[in-house]
Structure formats: structure tokens, C-alpha cells
Motif scaffolding. Sequence first.
Motif, short mmCIF file in Angstrom:
data_model
loop_
_atom_site.label_atom_id
_atom_site.label_comp_id
_atom_site.label_asym_id
_atom_site.label_seq_id
_atom_site.Cartn_x
_atom_site.Cartn_y
_atom_site.Cartn_z
N ARG A 131 0.81 -1.21 0.00
CA ARG A 131 0.00 0.00 0.00
C ARG A 131 0.85 1.27 0.00
O ARG A 131 0.56 2.21 -0.74
CB ARG A 131 -0.94 -0.01 1.21
N ASP A 132 1.92 1.30 0.81
CA ASP A 132 2.74 2.52 0.85
C ASP A 132 3.47 2.74 -0.47
O ASP A 132 3.64 3.88 -0.92
CB ASP A 132 3.71 2.51 2.03
N ARG A 135 0.81 4.09 -3.04
CA ARG A 135 0.50 5.50 -2.79
C ARG A 135 1.64 6.41 -3.25
O ARG A 135 1.41 7.46 -3.85
CB ARG A 135 0.21 5.70 -1.32
N ARG A 139 1.27 9.09 -6.28
CA ARG A 139 1.41 10.48 -5.87
C ARG A 139 2.56 11.18 -6.61
O ARG A 139 2.48 12.35 -6.95
CB ARG A 139 1.67 10.52 -4.36
#
Length: 276
Positions: A131-132, A135, A139
Motif C-alpha cells: 500500500r505505501d 500510494r 502520488r
Amino acid sequence: MERLDKDLIADPSICNLLLRICPEQLDAAVYSVVSDNSFLHRSYSLISPTGPTMGMLEETIYDNPLLLSDFRRTYCIIEARRVLSVPSELLLQGHDALRRMFKMQWPDFDGEIIVDNNGTSNSAIVYGLERDLSRFLRRTFTSNLCIDSHLSSLLRYFAAHPGRSNTVRTIANLRENSLDMIALRGSHLLMANTFAFDKPADALYYILASRESLKLDPKIDEMLLAGFSPLREDLSTRLREYIARVMPVIFPPQMFKAGREALGAPFDMIVAPLCE
């Protein structure tokens, strides 16, 4: 490793950015889609005293300003550690059903579960993206970002370049300490797997065992080798003791025109833009 500064490329809007991310290493390449011999490739270790971290990846990308330019397209290959190859019939059940199947295999995984079209006639790839990492990528690279698993990229390329329809091609994509082993009859997938190893003899074992599991004919069904050149040359000699047709993968001419540095870049990253 030489820093990638923005002044290395005059016009990023006519260039593609290629990224390949595994826990230990980031590979980055930039090349123009209109000019020959423009290919720039760098490899960066992501290992800190405490092991690989997201912080190391973020710091490495921010320390190379060229990577943050507005490129024509950004292709990001993830060397996924959690991967399922599923029959294409299961796609009729929808992506949510495939994600549930993934969770049955890895119930503790709480990241993004992605369903990839891999270009074959009978399968799809389902893989996990932390997930990190997901993201951060979405981004940081906001325009024209394409994220793929390493197996999806390879399969799309080789399925789009079928061999003789009555034989099976096995392809080993080699790295210094791991390999991808895929098997195709035309565009029909028979096998896709990744193996880690410590020495070339282990790589030889995984290749031969994979072929044996498919009951392939050593006199007819060909073996193709791509990737890490020193290992490729070593294995070519060893494999010819067991398999009649052992050949290197022909390097994609489109990428060879981009520049000789492309020859040393990871093969799954190189072919990512060629089979959209």
C-alpha cells in the motif's frame, strides 16, 4: 552512481521513463521516442543498514531530479513477490472474485491487489502491491503512469511474438540471483514462475526441473535465455548438454536503436513499452 539531473534531457515530453522496483534495487532508464542513442540507465541499491526500506526508494528518486520530470509515459515494473497466474475463464467472475482468491492465498496481505492483462490467450496475472509503495508511485508520477508486474511484462512481450505453434518455448529471464521461467505454446501460457538461487547450478536445476514438469522434448522444444549476460553465457553452455535448441533471446531492435546502454538494463523493464 552518477546522479540523473534534469539537464541530461532537453525535452522530457518526448521521452519515456522506465522504472523497475524490487526490495533491494531500483533501476531507472530514460530514452527519447524520436531520437536514437538516447538511452540512459542507472541502478541504485535500496539496502540500508536495517535492510530495504520505502524511505530509501523515496530518497533515491528525489535525489535524481530527472525522474520527476513530465515524461511522455512512465512505465513501472514491480518485481512482485506475491503473484498468481489464473485461468482467463475466471476473469468472467470479475476482478473482485480474483482478489478474494488472492486473499485466500495470502490472507495477511493488506496492500493493493492488481489484476493484469498478460497478453496470453488463456490466463491473467494477479499480484500484490504494498500500500505505501502504491500510494508513493501514484502520488509522485501523476501523468501517464503504467504499473505492471515483472511477469506480466514478459508474458505480454513473448505472447505477442509467438514461435512455432506446434512447439513449446521456454524462456528464462535471468538476474544475478533470480530468474523468471515461462513456457508458452504460441500465446497459450503453460507456466510462469520466479525462482531465487545462490549459484548458477541452482538456476540450471530450476530450468531443467521446470521443463521436466511439462514433459518437454529436449530435441524439439526450444529454450530461450534473456537477461543478465554473464549468467546467460554460463547457462547456455551447460544447458546444451541437455537441450538441443538453446538460444539467446533476440534483443528488441526498437530498444537497441535507443542506445547500447539498453543492453545492460533488466529485460522485463526494456520490453514494457513495446506491447501495450
